[in-house]
Motif scaffolding. Structure first.
Motif, mmCIF file in Angstrom:
data_model
loop_
_atom_site.group_PDB
_atom_site.id
_atom_site.type_symbol
_atom_site.label_atom_id
_atom_site.label_comp_id
_atom_site.label_asym_id
_atom_site.label_seq_id
_atom_site.Cartn_x
_atom_site.Cartn_y
_atom_site.Cartn_z
ATOM 1 N N ARG A 39 0.968 -1.324 0.157
ATOM 2 C CA ARG A 39 -0.048 -0.174 0.126
ATOM 3 C C ARG A 39 0.879 1.164 -0.146
ATOM 4 N NH1 ARG A 39 -3.309 -3.126 2.650
ATOM 5 N NH2 ARG A 39 -5.517 -3.157 1.833
ATOM 6 N N SER A 40 2.127 1.257 0.727
ATOM 7 C CA SER A 40 2.722 2.281 0.776
ATOM 8 C C SER A 40 3.418 2.837 -0.473
ATOM 9 C CB SER A 40 3.923 2.300 1.568
ATOM 10 O OG SER A 40 3.339 1.837 3.009
ATOM 11 N N LEU A 42 2.407 1.656 -3.723
ATOM 12 C CA LEU A 42 1.317 1.958 -4.664
ATOM 13 C C LEU A 42 0.722 3.299 -4.345
ATOM 14 C CD1 LEU A 42 -0.082 -1.550 -5.189
ATOM 15 C CD2 LEU A 42 1.335 -0.244 -6.665
ATOM 16 N N GLY A 43 0.757 3.715 -2.934
ATOM 17 C CA GLY A 43 0.371 4.781 -2.525
ATOM 18 C C GLY A 43 -1.197 5.073 -2.755
ATOM 19 N N GLN A 44 -1.605 6.339 -3.521
ATOM 20 C CA GLN A 44 -2.725 6.867 -3.806
ATOM 21 C C GLN A 44 -3.344 5.646 -4.773
ATOM 22 O OE1 GLN A 44 -3.128 10.400 -5.718
ATOM 23 N NE2 GLN A 44 -5.120 10.855 -5.156
ATOM 24 N N SER A 45 -2.457 5.072 -5.678
ATOM 25 C CA SER A 45 -2.806 4.074 -7.021
ATOM 26 C C SER A 45 -3.219 2.786 -6.448
ATOM 27 C CB SER A 45 -1.981 4.075 -7.840
ATOM 28 O OG SER A 45 -1.114 5.367 -7.815
ATOM 29 N N THR A 47 -4.894 -0.453 -5.514
ATOM 30 C CA THR A 47 -6.347 -1.104 -5.708
ATOM 31 C C THR A 47 -6.157 -2.416 -4.737
ATOM 32 O OG1 THR A 47 -5.876 -2.242 -7.639
ATOM 33 C CG2 THR A 47 -6.921 0.078 -7.870
ATOM 34 N N GLU A 49 -6.862 -5.490 -5.794
ATOM 35 C CA GLU A 49 -6.244 -6.374 -6.629
ATOM 36 C C GLU A 49 -4.625 -6.493 -6.741
ATOM 37 O OE1 GLU A 49 -8.397 -5.668 -10.285
ATOM 38 O OE2 GLU A 49 -8.656 -7.741 -10.238
ATOM 39 N N THR A 50 -4.246 -5.113 -6.985
ATOM 40 C CA THR A 50 -2.929 -5.089 -7.075
ATOM 41 C C THR A 50 -2.156 -4.820 -5.781
ATOM 42 O OG1 THR A 50 -3.270 -2.527 -7.006
ATOM 43 C CG2 THR A 50 -2.992 -3.487 -9.117
ATOM 44 N N ALA A 53 -1.856 -8.866 -5.161
ATOM 45 C CA ALA A 53 -0.603 -9.362 -6.141
ATOM 46 C C ALA A 53 0.744 -9.249 -5.486
ATOM 47 C CB ALA A 53 -0.935 -8.939 -7.382
ATOM 48 N N PHE A 54 0.742 -7.777 -5.040
ATOM 49 C CA PHE A 54 1.997 -7.291 -4.608
ATOM 50 C C PHE A 54 2.530 -8.051 -3.464
ATOM 51 C CE2 PHE A 54 4.140 -3.131 -5.378
ATOM 52 C CZ PHE A 54 5.310 -3.453 -5.049
ATOM 53 N N ASP B 64 5.810 5.959 -8.619
ATOM 54 C CA ASP B 64 4.856 6.767 -8.006
ATOM 55 C C ASP B 64 5.491 8.208 -7.760
ATOM 56 O OD1 ASP B 64 2.319 6.932 -7.099
ATOM 57 O OD2 ASP B 64 2.862 6.658 -4.996
ATOM 58 N N ASP B 137 -2.091 -11.526 -11.942
ATOM 59 C CA ASP B 137 -0.981 -11.147 -11.045
ATOM 60 C C ASP B 137 -0.340 -9.766 -11.251
ATOM 61 O OD1 ASP B 137 -1.107 -13.577 -9.765
ATOM 62 O OD2 ASP B 137 0.054 -14.637 -11.453
ATOM 63 N N SER B 138 -1.099 -8.845 -11.844
ATOM 64 C CA SER B 138 -0.294 -7.532 -11.942
ATOM 65 C C SER B 138 -0.246 -6.736 -10.617
ATOM 66 C CB SER B 138 -1.059 -6.606 -12.888
ATOM 67 O OG SER B 138 -0.771 -5.323 -13.080
ATOM 68 N N LYS B 139 0.794 -6.324 -10.266
ATOM 69 C CA LYS B 139 0.807 -5.511 -9.107
ATOM 70 C C LYS B 139 0.982 -3.992 -9.533
ATOM 71 C CE LYS B 139 5.714 -5.806 -8.548
ATOM 72 N NZ LYS B 139 6.823 -5.825 -7.859
ATOM 73 N N ALA B 141 0.326 -0.241 -10.517
ATOM 74 C CA ALA B 141 -0.419 0.905 -10.145
ATOM 75 C C ALA B 141 -1.178 1.433 -11.514
ATOM 76 C CB ALA B 141 0.296 2.338 -9.823
ATOM 77 N N TRP B 404 -2.841 7.466 2.526
ATOM 78 C CA TRP B 404 -3.638 6.967 1.319
ATOM 79 C C TRP B 404 -4.298 5.680 1.696
ATOM 80 C CZ3 TRP B 404 -4.820 10.777 -1.225
ATOM 81 C CH2 TRP B 404 -3.728 11.958 -1.496
ATOM 82 N N TRP B 408 -7.888 8.398 3.292
ATOM 83 C CA TRP B 408 -8.237 8.474 2.015
ATOM 84 C C TRP B 408 -9.519 7.260 1.656
ATOM 85 C CZ3 TRP B 408 -6.987 6.625 -3.333
ATOM 86 C CH2 TRP B 408 -7.643 7.371 -4.315
ATOM 87 N N TRP B 438 -11.224 4.156 -7.737
ATOM 88 C CA TRP B 438 -10.606 5.531 -6.677
ATOM 89 C C TRP B 438 -11.731 6.556 -7.079
ATOM 90 C CZ3 TRP B 438 -5.972 4.991 -10.560
ATOM 91 C CH2 TRP B 438 -5.185 4.205 -10.146
#
Lengths: 317, 521
Positions: A39-40, A42-45, A47, A49-50, A53-54, B64, B137-139, B141, B404, B408, B438
């Protein structure tokens, strides 16, 4: 002397236990922080799902104790692993930065320790004179300002006039002399910050002894004041002075992140801050262990030296 | 579709005459100011940025912060590029065309592009690079923006065909996203740890969070770009240290400039301030599912209770413009010029509160400087002015750390920044479409959602404009987001550095491409 060796061995054993305890505390503390690496980064981006996966890719989906055990198993074997964030070996990541941090700490200590000892001894020698008061006032003012403020003042006076660079950028190609020049301002900032503590302790420890009967005896014999202080008082005042110096040296290694930030100096502090904010736990662990080891070793050194300086401690009844 | 196609035809015509498409970005009236001269080669640009972390990496899924964005834009090529005037030009893609329903897109890959390793760029590299961001499997952004791609295939050695799940007239714009770098593929996969790329600069060394050194790529295919011989990028997090570095001449360009001291910096000799206003905007997003924000009258009352000009003056120090409660900036193609500007009006706010059956309302606004610089101060100013309308805003100062993930879209009302998106569709789809990851106001407006889908594949420019105008009106009047201001990107540079008269505003530093577009005077 064998007693000293036994003490060192005991203390080192305890030190290892301390480091182990610290690693658990640090791990738990970073676990308690909200959010995780995925989460840190990817920040604001981020989701759901991602993030998932991460976490799968980095093994962050495993329970905390499993991750800790894996880390500990590697660390015991001397493998601190790779950074979760950029997959670089932690040893590489830390190597140059540790060298930079040590360089700056030693540089600052090489100025600060002799300076504060000399000032402290002279302040004791000329106690209650204008010199004593002046040295105290200056040292106390310097320690009272926040580090970044001292740094900005030095930049304003010494860097904007072009005498010294405002950025302490050094890398593997920088020569030793050049590095001394480029890191002069951060070293001077740190000197100003730590000098007061050591100087005041030196002065106080010596003055404390001046009321002792054996000093009075020396005075009555007509010994010159300088000799009384250097030969008779100072050796007995060494223990507290050494302890304070050790604490300040540890601070120079572990507590200089603000100075690093202001002078853009690539040391361990910034690495630690970045890693904590991104929850890059293996790096946080490694840096925290280095910091803890610095404290443990310097304290051990201080105790050994203090013991050696005091025959009563070497030969207890 | 016609608009995009027309754009392409005229652009292709231009390429025939010019040596390269990218020259288009530089065919601009030079010499208007003293600093603007003919570009010339040479020099090492020293660039200091306020971001850059030890944890940065070459992995395009994770880019990012500005430092990696600028570094990797210099290192990599992208299918398309947003020109300084906001139009789209080709980069790795020479040209593109779509089926009439805008569902299938054929990109023709430019010949003669080589990676820094010497490998020729092929269609396989493009497919692998985009595929890296797709799939379960995509991580990445960028996953949400490439999710609508159903299939990517080749058609001959230099054509890549994208099939979308639904028509999207703006698809080529999406391919300019900074994550979607074209990287060399090996067995159909890119190596996310490699430093190879096909951009104008080769990474010589990079110590994440500290410095990166780049040198000009001698086989770079663009003839009129990448003027500097090398780039030295430094991360300087401390705003005062950054300014000092510029004043003492240790760096040539700094970004960003601390808005509190920009006036002082301006007075320093030999230093120029550059600001660009584009799509970056700051918002206060409410959860429209929760009371009292589920009542549009309350939302309108809150929108009338903010003094936008005061925020622009005090928080942005004048470096920005007022927002109109929708995310489309004045420089964008379909910006609704006819929509009246909403201003601070406590009486109207009271009126709308009354419509909602309330005399006064108490709400909490979560803010932290992580949301945007000055967010807490902005929230306090808002609270102060809103009190006159019987609105009691309690400002909750949240920690920057983890903002975030924990504040948020978790707290009912929070401060947010948006870098913005180059197209209306992209912006609305990202943050206002029902169910979007988002959509931070959890807003679901049937008419808006319908228009969004219709406009996406609409071919007639006038119809499309009408739809986007209506959508802006709907968001402004019924949306769950207060958009008080559009913030400029503010940079400072030594007057040795020159740039084209028109500087891109889609991102900071000339759309992240300053290192490629600028030169030493």
């Amino acid at each position: 002397m064998s007693k000293i060796w036994i003490m060192i061995a005991k203390r080192l054993g305890l030190g290892v236990l301390t480091l182990f305890a610290i690693s658990i505390i640090i791990f738990l503390a970073t676990e308690l922080l909200p959010g995780d690496l995925a989460r840190s980064i990817l920040g604001q981006s981020a989701t759901e799902e991602t993030v998932a996966a991460f976490q799968r890719e980095l093994g962050l989906d495993q329970p905390a104790h499993v991750r800790y055990a894996q880390w500990l198993w590697g660390a015991v074997q001397g493998d601190f692993g790779t950074s979760l964030a950029n997959r670089r070996p932690i040893a590489d990541l830390i190597g140059t930065r540790l060298a930079n941090t040590m360089f700056l700490a030693i540089y600052a200590a090489a100025i600060a320790v002799p300076l504060s000892l000399i000032l402290g001894i002279m302040a004791a020698l000329f106690r209650n004179t204008w010199f004593d008061r002046g040295a105290n006032a200056v040292a106390l003012s310097a320690i009272s300002f926040p580090e970044f403020f001292v740094a900005y003042i030095l930049i304003f006076v010494l860097a904007q006039s072009g005498l010294f660079p405002s950025m302490a950028r050094i890398d593997s190609t920088t020569t030793f002399a050049d590095a001394l020049y480029k890191t002069f301002l951060p070293a001077l900032t740190l000197t100003l910050v730590v000098t007061a503590h050591m100087m005041r302790m030196t002065r106080a420890a010596i003055i404390n002894l001046l009321a002792s009967p054996y000093i009075e005896m020396a005075q009555l014999k007509g010994m010159p004041p300088a000799r009384i202080i250097l030969v008779h008082a100072l050796p007995n005042a060494l223990a507290p002075i050494i302890t304070v110096i050790a604490l300040n040296l540890a601070y120079l290694i572990t507590g200089v992140v603000v100075v690093e930030a202001v002078f853009v100096y690539p040391g361990l502090g910034q690495l630690m801050v970045d890693s904590v904010s991104k929850r890059d736990i293996p790096v946080v662990q490694a840096v925290a262990l280095i910091f803890a080891a610095a404290y443990v070793l310097l304290n051990l050194l201080a105790d050994v030296l203090a013991t050696l300086s005091n025959p009563r401690l070497i030969h207890p009844k | 579709m016609t608009d995009t196609k027309f754009g392409q035809v005229s652009r292709r015509g231009l390429i025939k005459g010019a040596t390269a498409m990218t020259a288009a970005g530089l065919i601009l009236p030079f010499g208007a100011g003293g600093a603007l001269a003919e570009p010339k080669r040479g020099g090492i640009l020293r660039l200091a940025q306020g971001s850059g972390s030890t944890t940065d990496s070459y992995d395009p899924a994770t880019w990012d912060s500005q430092f990696v964005q600028v570094l990797n834009t210099a290192r990599c090529g992208f299918l398309t590029e947003i020109a300084p005037d906001g139009s789209l030009v080709g980069e790795v893609a020479e040209s593109w065309e779509a089926t009439p329903d805008a569902k299938v897109w054929r990109f023709k890959i430019r010949k003669g592009i080589t990676f820094h390793s010497g490998k020729d760029l092929t269609a396989e590299d493009v497919i692998a690079s985009i595929n890296y961001h797709r799939g379960p499997d995509s991580k990445s952004a960028a996953k949400p923006i490439v999710d609508p791609i159903v299939e990517i295939t080749t058609d001959g050695p230099d054509v890549v065909v994208f099939t979308l799940e639904a028509g999207n007239a703006d698809f080529p714009f999406i391919m300019s996203d900074y994550h979607l770098a074209i990287l060399p593929a090996n067995d159909g996969k890119i190596d996310p740890t490699s430093s190879d790329g096909c951009g104008g600069y080769v990474v010589e060394s990079w110590e994440p969070g500290v410095t990166a050194r780049l040198r000009r790529y001698e086989n770079y295919w663009k003839p009129n770009r990448a003027w500097f011989d090398g780039i030295e990028m430094t991360a300087i997090h401390d705003a005062a240290a950054r300014q000092n570095a510029l004043i003492t001449g240790e760096v040539d360009v700094i970004d960003p400039v601390d808005l509190n001291t920009v006036a002082l910096l301006q007075r320093a000799p030999g230093i120029r301030i550059l600001s660009t206003t584009g799509t970056q905007h700051y918002t206060f997003a409410m959860d429209t599912r929760q009371a009292p924000f589920n009542d549009n009258n309350v939302r309108l009352a809150l929108k009338y209770a903010i003094d936008r000009q005061e925020l622009v003056d005090k928080i942005l120090n004048g470096y920005g413009s007022v927002g109109n409660d929708h995310p489309i900036g004045p420089s964008q193609r379909y910006f609704n010029k006819d929509l009246p500007q909403r201003t601070y009006d406590p009486d109207k706010a009271k009126y709308h509160l009354k419509q909602a059956g309330l005399d006064s309302v108490s709400v909490q606004l979560s803010a932290a400087d992580a949301a945007f610089p000055g967010a807490v101060d902005a929230a306090l100013l808002y609270s102060e002015k809103a009190a006159a309308a019987g609105i009691n805003i309690e400002v909750v100062r949240e920690p920057n750390d983890g903002y975030w993930s924990n504040v948020w879209m978790k707290k009912p009302w929070s401060a947010v920044y948006w870098g913005g998106r180059p197209t209306e569709d992209w912006m609305f789809t990202t943050a206002y479409a029902a169910g979007a990851a988002w959509n931070d106001s959890f807003w679901d407006h049937p008419r808006f959602n319908e228009l969004l889908v219709a406009a996406r594949s609409e071919l007639d420019e006038d119809k499309r404009r009408a739809m986007y105008y209506e959508m802006q009106e709907i968001v402004s009047n019924e949306g769950g987001v207060v958009v008080p201001m559009f913030a400029s990107y503010v940079m400072a540079m030594s007057d040795r550095v020159a740039h084209p008269e028109q500087v891109a505003a889609n991102w900071t530093l000339d759309g992240f491409r300053a290192v490629e577009r600028w030169w030493f005077a």
